[in-house]
Design a protein around this motif. Structure first.
Motif, PDB file in Angstrom:
ATOM      1  N   LYS A  13       0.824  -1.204   0.015  1.00 54.36           N
ATOM      2  CA  LYS A  13       0.220   0.079  -0.153  1.00 54.36           C
ATOM      3  C   LYS A  13       0.954   1.135  -0.105  1.00 54.36           C
ATOM      4  O   LYS A  13       0.271   2.395  -0.001  1.00 54.36           O
ATOM      5  N   THR A  14       2.245   1.302   0.119  1.00 53.94           N
ATOM      6  CA  THR A  14       3.006   2.302   0.317  1.00 53.94           C
ATOM      7  C   THR A  14       4.031   2.291  -0.763  1.00 53.94           C
ATOM      8  O   THR A  14       4.493   1.286  -1.408  1.00 53.94           O
ATOM      9  N   PRO A  15       4.721   3.198  -1.165  1.00 56.34           N
ATOM     10  CA  PRO A  15       6.168   3.297  -1.812  1.00 56.34           C
ATOM     11  C   PRO A  15       7.272   3.011  -1.122  1.00 56.34           C
ATOM     12  O   PRO A  15       8.455   2.935  -1.851  1.00 56.34           O
ATOM     13  N   HIS A  16       7.180   2.746   0.076  1.00 57.89           N
ATOM     14  CA  HIS A  16       8.100   2.673   1.041  1.00 57.89           C
ATOM     15  C   HIS A  16       8.469   1.086   1.273  1.00 57.89           C
ATOM     16  O   HIS A  16       7.692   0.061   1.098  1.00 57.89           O
ATOM     17  N   VAL A  17       9.653   0.791   1.795  1.00 56.22           N
ATOM     18  CA  VAL A  17       9.927  -0.495   2.437  1.00 56.22           C
ATOM     19  C   VAL A  17       9.722  -0.842   3.725  1.00 56.22           C
ATOM     20  O   VAL A  17       9.294  -1.699   4.261  1.00 56.22           O
ATOM     21  N   MET A  18      10.230   0.280   4.558  1.00 56.22           N
ATOM     22  CA  MET A  18      10.149   0.362   6.056  1.00 56.22           C
ATOM     23  C   MET A  18       9.289   1.599   6.761  1.00 56.22           C
ATOM     24  O   MET A  18       9.699   2.471   6.388  1.00 56.22           O
ATOM     25  N   LEU A  19       8.571   1.328   7.841  1.00 57.39           N
ATOM     26  CA  LEU A  19       8.275   2.309   8.801  1.00 57.39           C
ATOM     27  C   LEU A  19       8.464   2.043   9.989  1.00 57.39           C
ATOM     28  O   LEU A  19       8.272   0.675  10.383  1.00 57.39           O
ATOM     29  N   VAL A  20       8.712   2.824  10.797  1.00 60.33           N
ATOM     30  CA  VAL A  20       9.049   2.795  12.084  1.00 60.33           C
ATOM     31  C   VAL A  20       8.409   3.426  13.197  1.00 60.33           C
ATOM     32  O   VAL A  20       7.731   4.411  12.909  1.00 60.33           O
ATOM     33  N   GLY A  21       8.264   2.949  14.314  1.00 59.14           N
ATOM     34  CA  GLY A  21       7.888   3.818  15.632  1.00 59.14           C
ATOM     35  C   GLY A  21       6.562   4.454  15.503  1.00 59.14           C
ATOM     36  O   GLY A  21       5.444   3.298  15.124  1.00 59.14           O
ATOM     37  N   SER A  22       6.264   5.457  15.812  1.00 64.89           N
ATOM     38  CA  SER A  22       4.968   5.848  15.582  1.00 64.89           C
ATOM     39  C   SER A  22       4.137   6.189  14.435  1.00 64.89           C
ATOM     40  O   SER A  22       3.109   5.878  14.171  1.00 64.89           O
ATOM     41  N   GLY A  23       5.213   6.457  13.658  1.00 66.70           N
ATOM     42  CA  GLY A  23       4.772   6.342  12.232  1.00 66.70           C
ATOM     43  C   GLY A  23       4.149   4.977  11.733  1.00 66.70           C
ATOM     44  O   GLY A  23       3.131   4.881  11.046  1.00 66.70           O
ATOM     45  N   ALA A  24       4.826   3.947  11.912  1.00 66.52           N
ATOM     46  CA  ALA A  24       4.305   2.908  11.713  1.00 66.52           C
ATOM     47  C   ALA A  24       3.044   2.225  12.453  1.00 66.52           C
ATOM     48  O   ALA A  24       1.887   1.702  11.836  1.00 66.52           O
ATOM     49  N   GLN A  25       2.879   2.918  13.585  1.00 61.10           N
ATOM     50  CA  GLN A  25       1.795   2.596  14.256  1.00 61.10           C
ATOM     51  C   GLN A  25       0.626   3.393  13.785  1.00 61.10           C
ATOM     52  O   GLN A  25      -0.653   2.762  13.434  1.00 61.10           O
ATOM     53  N   GLN A  26       0.784   4.483  13.352  1.00 60.60           N
ATOM     54  CA  GLN A  26      -0.285   5.340  12.704  1.00 60.60           C
ATOM     55  C   GLN A  26      -0.739   4.621  11.487  1.00 60.60           C
ATOM     56  O   GLN A  26      -1.974   4.624  11.221  1.00 60.60           O
ATOM     57  N   PHE A  27       0.212   4.319  10.754  1.00 58.29           N
ATOM     58  CA  PHE A  27      -0.112   3.506   9.607  1.00 58.29           C
ATOM     59  C   PHE A  27      -0.938   2.314   9.785  1.00 58.29           C
ATOM     60  O   PHE A  27      -2.058   2.069   9.017  1.00 58.29           O
TER      61      PHE A  27
END
Length: 337
Positions: A124-138
């Motif tokens: 669903k995203t153009p990224h490979v990794m999300l971390v921390g609060s950003g990962a939780q928000q997603f």
């Protein structure tokens, strides 16, 4: 002419070899197949096999498989795991498919299935990794519920015990519970508990490979610490032309050699999965020297022919293999020290 050719090959001892080992002139692959780290891999493999046996995709299998471990609420993986030094459970996970698509989350809190969030990152995203609060928000935006911010009863006992000393010394082979006969927390002479990872790689009936890796990291780690598990190329790597590999154990040392990528590249050079895993272990030992005896690292891998293998630094690592309804079993990993 064809009959004479066949008889000539048979006289050379090649006829039986051709029919037993090959199909259509190529080595017949054992597929589908799924392998995963540690004894917990037996239950994880069973869930993955339910996907594979029905013609499902390897990607779905490796997600469904490790979700079993994430949901088990033990002190090894998932929200029931031991916390960091500040008393919070943080989760890391990644997933990779046959097209080199991959997704990863790290330092994720209060989400039950980080592997599924990692897959959403991939899809669903153009990224490979999300971390921390950003990962939780997603994750929340994608419909994953926030779980309560509280330790499991077992993890809370372990954390209180750890606070009495405040020491940090990872215990090797903590995931191996074959000798544990009680449901009580597994205790060690130094009064500490630890935990690690489940990694899984699979090949489906179409011959396509995928892998996943999920962990809560080392117990009582520094806040913010990440190991190899969510890092593509370290904790997990898939190349659909060659094979797939995943790692477990001391993540810092897997990162140093880009361990899972190394194993796949060694298979590309013609090594068997077991031999490739052994070479990676040997490299870590060369780097660590005498300190190698203080850590554990294990690799497992499969290649496009459905061959599988694993290797580790020290005795005690095992992995689960499943390639038929009645073939889901543990293999003791070969070791060097």
């Amino acid at each position: 002419m064809q009959r004479r050719k066949f008889l000539h090959l048979s006289s050379l001892g090649l006829g039986a070899f051709s029919f037993k080992g090959f199909a259509g002139g190529k080595m017949a692959a054992r597929k589908p197949i799924v392998i995963s780290t540690w004894q917990t891999g037996i239950a994880a493999n069973a869930a993955a096999w339910n996907v594979l046996r029905n013609g499902g995709r390897a990607l779905d299998a490796v997600e469904q498989g490790v979700m079993v471990t994430e949901a088990s609420q033990n002190c090894c993986v998932g929200l029931g795991a031991n916390p960091d030094r500040d008393g919070f459970v943080t989760l890391d996970s990644c997933i990779m498919d046959e097209h080199a698509n991959c997704g990863s989350v790290a330092f994720l809190e209060r989400i039950k299935h980080p592997v599924s969030v990692a897959r959403r990152v991939m899809e669903k995203t153009p990224h490979v990794m999300l971390v921390g609060s950003g990962a939780q928000q997603f994750a929340v935006e994608q419909g994953f519920p926030l779980e309560p911010q509280q330790l499991s009863a077992e993890a809370e006992r372990n954390y209180k015990e750890w606070l009495r000393k405040g020491e940090y010394k990872p215990v090797i082979n903590i995931e191996n519970t074959k000798s544990q006969t009680s449901s009580a927390p597994k205790r060690f002479d130094n009064g500490e508990w630890n935990h690690d990872t489940i990694g899984m790689v699979a090949m489906d009936a179409a011959g396509n490979l995928s892998g996943s890796c999920t962990t809560s990291g080392q117990g009582f780690k520094m806040r913010g610490r990440l190991g190899d598990s969510p890092i593509i190329g370290a904790g997990l790597f898939v190349d659909n032309e060659v094979g797939a590999a995943t790692a477990t154990g001391q993540g810092e040392d897997v990162i140093r050699i880009c361990g899972s990528h190394l194993v796949v590249e060694l298979m590309r050079q013609g090594l068997s999965p077991e031999a490739a895993c052994k070479k990676a272990v040997e490299r870590i030992i060369r780097i660590k020297g005498s300190k190698a005896k203080e850590i554990q690292v294990g690799f497992i891998a499969i290649n496009k022919q459905g061959q599988y293998g694993g290797y580790c630094i020290q005795k005690g690592f095992d992995f689960a293999v499943c390639y038929a309804d009645d073939k889901n079993f543990l293999v003791d990993g070969k070791y060097l020290l």
